[in-house]
Design a protein around this motif. Sequence first.
Motif, PDB file in Angstrom:
ATOM      1  N   HIS A 149      -6.750   0.302  -9.987  1.00 34.85           N
ATOM      2  CA  HIS A 149      -6.297   0.079  -8.605  1.00 34.85           C
ATOM      3  C   HIS A 149      -7.479   0.203  -7.644  1.00 34.85           C
ATOM      4  O   HIS A 149      -7.599  -0.579  -6.691  1.00 34.85           O
ATOM      5  CB  HIS A 149      -5.213   1.097  -8.260  1.00 34.85           C
ATOM      6  CG  HIS A 149      -4.438   0.771  -7.027  1.00 34.85           C
ATOM      7  ND1 HIS A 149      -3.584  -0.301  -6.935  1.00 34.85           N
ATOM      8  CD2 HIS A 149      -4.376   1.383  -5.812  1.00 34.85           C
ATOM      9  CE1 HIS A 149      -3.022  -0.339  -5.738  1.00 34.85           C
ATOM     10  NE2 HIS A 149      -3.503   0.679  -5.036  1.00 34.85           N
ATOM     11  N   THR A 150      -8.352   1.155  -7.901  1.00 29.82           N
ATOM     12  CA  THR A 150      -9.547   1.315  -7.062  1.00 29.82           C
ATOM     13  C   THR A 150     -10.416   0.074  -7.121  1.00 29.82           C
ATOM     14  O   THR A 150     -10.906  -0.417  -6.083  1.00 29.82           O
ATOM     15  CB  THR A 150     -10.351   2.542  -7.525  1.00 29.82           C
ATOM     16  OG1 THR A 150      -9.517   3.708  -7.424  1.00 29.82           O
ATOM     17  CG2 THR A 150     -11.595   2.731  -6.693  1.00 29.82           C
ATOM     18  N   ASN A 206      -3.734   6.639   0.064  1.00 30.56           N
ATOM     19  CA  ASN A 206      -5.085   6.509  -0.494  1.00 30.56           C
ATOM     20  C   ASN A 206      -5.423   7.624  -1.475  1.00 30.56           C
ATOM     21  O   ASN A 206      -6.585   7.948  -1.676  1.00 30.56           O
ATOM     22  CB  ASN A 206      -6.115   6.494   0.645  1.00 30.56           C
ATOM     23  CG  ASN A 206      -5.999   5.243   1.485  1.00 30.56           C
ATOM     24  OD1 ASN A 206      -5.715   4.156   0.972  1.00 30.56           O
ATOM     25  ND2 ASN A 206      -6.207   5.371   2.791  1.00 30.56           N
ATOM     26  N   TRP A 207      -4.394   8.166  -2.154  1.00 28.75           N
ATOM     27  CA  TRP A 207      -4.633   9.245  -3.089  1.00 28.75           C
ATOM     28  C   TRP A 207      -4.112   8.865  -4.468  1.00 28.75           C
ATOM     29  O   TRP A 207      -3.230   8.033  -4.624  1.00 28.75           O
ATOM     30  CB  TRP A 207      -3.974  10.549  -2.632  1.00 28.75           C
ATOM     31  CG  TRP A 207      -2.969  10.400  -1.538  1.00 28.75           C
ATOM     32  CD1 TRP A 207      -3.153  10.674  -0.217  1.00 28.75           C
ATOM     33  CD2 TRP A 207      -1.618   9.920  -1.658  1.00 28.75           C
ATOM     34  NE1 TRP A 207      -2.016  10.393   0.489  1.00 28.75           N
ATOM     35  CE2 TRP A 207      -1.064   9.932  -0.364  1.00 28.75           C
ATOM     36  CE3 TRP A 207      -0.837   9.485  -2.719  1.00 28.75           C
ATOM     37  CZ2 TRP A 207       0.251   9.543  -0.106  1.00 28.75           C
ATOM     38  CZ3 TRP A 207       0.475   9.076  -2.473  1.00 28.75           C
ATOM     39  CH2 TRP A 207       1.002   9.112  -1.176  1.00 28.75           C
ATOM     40  N   TRP A 237       0.869  -1.197   0.000  1.00 28.93           N
ATOM     41  CA  TRP A 237       0.000   0.000   0.000  1.00 28.93           C
ATOM     42  C   TRP A 237       0.890   1.225   0.000  1.00 28.93           C
ATOM     43  O   TRP A 237       1.996   1.200   0.530  1.00 28.93           O
ATOM     44  CB  TRP A 237      -0.877  -0.046   1.246  1.00 28.93           C
ATOM     45  CG  TRP A 237      -1.747   1.135   1.515  1.00 28.93           C
ATOM     46  CD1 TRP A 237      -2.995   1.394   0.985  1.00 28.93           C
ATOM     47  CD2 TRP A 237      -1.489   2.209   2.431  1.00 28.93           C
ATOM     48  NE1 TRP A 237      -3.494   2.565   1.511  1.00 28.93           N
ATOM     49  CE2 TRP A 237      -2.589   3.080   2.402  1.00 28.93           C
ATOM     50  CE3 TRP A 237      -0.414   2.515   3.265  1.00 28.93           C
ATOM     51  CZ2 TRP A 237      -2.657   4.225   3.180  1.00 28.93           C
ATOM     52  CZ3 TRP A 237      -0.466   3.664   4.041  1.00 28.93           C
ATOM     53  CH2 TRP A 237      -1.594   4.510   3.988  1.00 28.93           C
ATOM     54  N   PRO A 255      -8.313   3.995 -11.816  1.00 23.20           N
ATOM     55  CA  PRO A 255      -9.564   3.223 -11.747  1.00 23.20           C
ATOM     56  C   PRO A 255      -9.319   1.736 -11.527  1.00 23.20           C
ATOM     57  O   PRO A 255     -10.064   1.079 -10.776  1.00 23.20           O
ATOM     58  CB  PRO A 255     -10.218   3.500 -13.099  1.00 23.20           C
ATOM     59  CG  PRO A 255      -9.689   4.845 -13.501  1.00 23.20           C
ATOM     60  CD  PRO A 255      -8.279   4.880 -13.003  1.00 23.20           C
ATOM     61  N   LYS A 269      -7.128   1.558   5.324  1.00 24.16           N
ATOM     62  CA  LYS A 269      -8.308   2.377   5.033  1.00 24.16           C
ATOM     63  C   LYS A 269      -8.240   3.743   5.699  1.00 24.16           C
ATOM     64  O   LYS A 269      -8.782   4.722   5.171  1.00 24.16           O
ATOM     65  CB  LYS A 269      -9.581   1.661   5.502  1.00 24.16           C
ATOM     66  CG  LYS A 269      -9.926   0.396   4.745  1.00 24.16           C
ATOM     67  CD  LYS A 269     -11.197  -0.218   5.324  1.00 24.16           C
ATOM     68  CE  LYS A 269     -11.559  -1.526   4.652  1.00 24.16           C
ATOM     69  NZ  LYS A 269     -12.776  -2.135   5.259  1.00 24.16           N
ATOM     70  N   TRP A 322      -8.904  -2.786  -5.092  1.00 21.78           N
ATOM     71  CA  TRP A 322      -9.046  -2.669  -3.645  1.00 21.78           C
ATOM     72  C   TRP A 322     -10.468  -2.945  -3.169  1.00 21.78           C
ATOM     73  O   TRP A 322     -10.672  -3.337  -2.021  1.00 21.78           O
ATOM     74  CB  TRP A 322      -8.522  -1.315  -3.168  1.00 21.78           C
ATOM     75  CG  TRP A 322      -7.056  -1.471  -2.893  1.00 21.78           C
ATOM     76  CD1 TRP A 322      -6.029  -1.303  -3.778  1.00 21.78           C
ATOM     77  CD2 TRP A 322      -6.470  -1.921  -1.682  1.00 21.78           C
ATOM     78  NE1 TRP A 322      -4.844  -1.617  -3.182  1.00 21.78           N
ATOM     79  CE2 TRP A 322      -5.062  -1.989  -1.898  1.00 21.78           C
ATOM     80  CE3 TRP A 322      -6.976  -2.263  -0.441  1.00 21.78           C
ATOM     81  CZ2 TRP A 322      -4.175  -2.401  -0.901  1.00 21.78           C
ATOM     82  CZ3 TRP A 322      -6.087  -2.664   0.557  1.00 21.78           C
ATOM     83  CH2 TRP A 322      -4.711  -2.735   0.323  1.00 21.78           C
ATOM     84  N   LYS A 323     -11.436  -2.797  -4.029  1.00 20.33           N
ATOM     85  CA  LYS A 323     -12.787  -3.242  -3.668  1.00 20.33           C
ATOM     86  C   LYS A 323     -12.809  -4.762  -3.499  1.00 20.33           C
ATOM     87  O   LYS A 323     -13.512  -5.306  -2.638  1.00 20.33           O
ATOM     88  CB  LYS A 323     -13.801  -2.799  -4.726  1.00 20.33           C
ATOM     89  CG  LYS A 323     -14.033  -1.293  -4.758  1.00 20.33           C
ATOM     90  CD  LYS A 323     -15.126  -0.928  -5.732  1.00 20.33           C
ATOM     91  CE  LYS A 323     -15.313   0.586  -5.811  1.00 20.33           C
ATOM     92  NZ  LYS A 323     -15.645   1.190  -4.503  1.00 20.33           N
ATOM     93  N   TRP A 376      -5.318   7.161  -6.910  1.00 18.90           N
ATOM     94  CA  TRP A 376      -5.457   5.793  -7.394  1.00 18.90           C
ATOM     95  C   TRP A 376      -6.016   5.795  -8.815  1.00 18.90           C
ATOM     96  O   TRP A 376      -6.911   6.573  -9.151  1.00 18.90           O
ATOM     97  CB  TRP A 376      -6.398   5.004  -6.498  1.00 18.90           C
ATOM     98  CG  TRP A 376      -5.830   4.607  -5.174  1.00 18.90           C
ATOM     99  CD1 TRP A 376      -4.670   5.048  -4.601  1.00 18.90           C
ATOM    100  CD2 TRP A 376      -6.418   3.689  -4.246  1.00 18.90           C
ATOM    101  NE1 TRP A 376      -4.492   4.455  -3.376  1.00 18.90           N
ATOM    102  CE2 TRP A 376      -5.540   3.624  -3.130  1.00 18.90           C
ATOM    103  CE3 TRP A 376      -7.579   2.934  -4.242  1.00 18.90           C
ATOM    104  CZ2 TRP A 376      -5.807   2.806  -2.023  1.00 18.90           C
ATOM    105  CZ3 TRP A 376      -7.845   2.124  -3.158  1.00 18.90           C
ATOM    106  CH2 TRP A 376      -6.973   2.065  -2.060  1.00 18.90           C
TER     107      TRP A 376
END
Length: 269
Positions: free
Chosen positions: A114-115, A107-108, A104, A112, A173, A118-119, A110
């Motif tokens: 990578h997002t 959280n900035w 990691w 699409p 998170k 992570w889901k 990212w």
Amino acid sequence: MEPIRTILLPGSVLPAQAAYGGLIAALGPDVEAIAKDLELYTDDEPPADWTLDTEIDGVLREADARGWESFHLAGYSGGGAVALAFAAKHPERLLSLALLEPAWAGNWDWSPAHTALWKQYEQLETLPPEQFMPAFMRLGVKPDVALPPPADPPPAWMAKRPAGIRAFLRTFKTYDLERARLAAFRQPVFFALGGLSNPDDYGDIASRLSRVFFPDFHLEVFPKRHHFDPPHRIEPERLAELLRRHWAQAGVGAVVEPVETDPLETHGG
């Protein structure tokens, strides 16, 4: 001549000595390399208040106990995330930073892809223990990579790992990786990337870090490696040479000859 001093942080699965024993041997006697286990596994369950700061405090205690005012820091996977957080909080203690596919990196910014990945990581928390580890490993590699079967019987320490991995996922998170402080880090940064690892994960992190931060950034690709057969275990001699070159660039240790690599296998950040 003073020895080269480095602390090596493992990922969330293998204990530190099992992860880094081969690399420490390959580095040679003039490197004082400490394979430090994660604070996360000190007890049977992760501490309720555990965060990356808990691991940062552990690294500081280790260095202070040895009288190390400054040192090189390397971290793999979860340990790589700790190393990044340490660089943001205590840059004055580091001579250089080596990142071996950090799990990691904030959280900035990212992508699409990578997002979306992570889901999928978030969905792991709903899985029963027997499904958790296989699903976790599958997300870290390209779809066609054959993963090794689990050890049968599993080692005793494996019982702690699902809870430890979940603790990492939870703190990712909410942890505030201080972007401005990380952007001010000027020491050399080395990044090892497996060519068979999931590019939407570790490849995305490498691209983001090289693009946004770290003016002195070197990316080394290991084409046949992935996150679960990483170079520090499978190609320790090559990684040891690369790390020694990296540390020499930080102005500490003997000057070493450049490592000869196939230009198709090496990509600059």
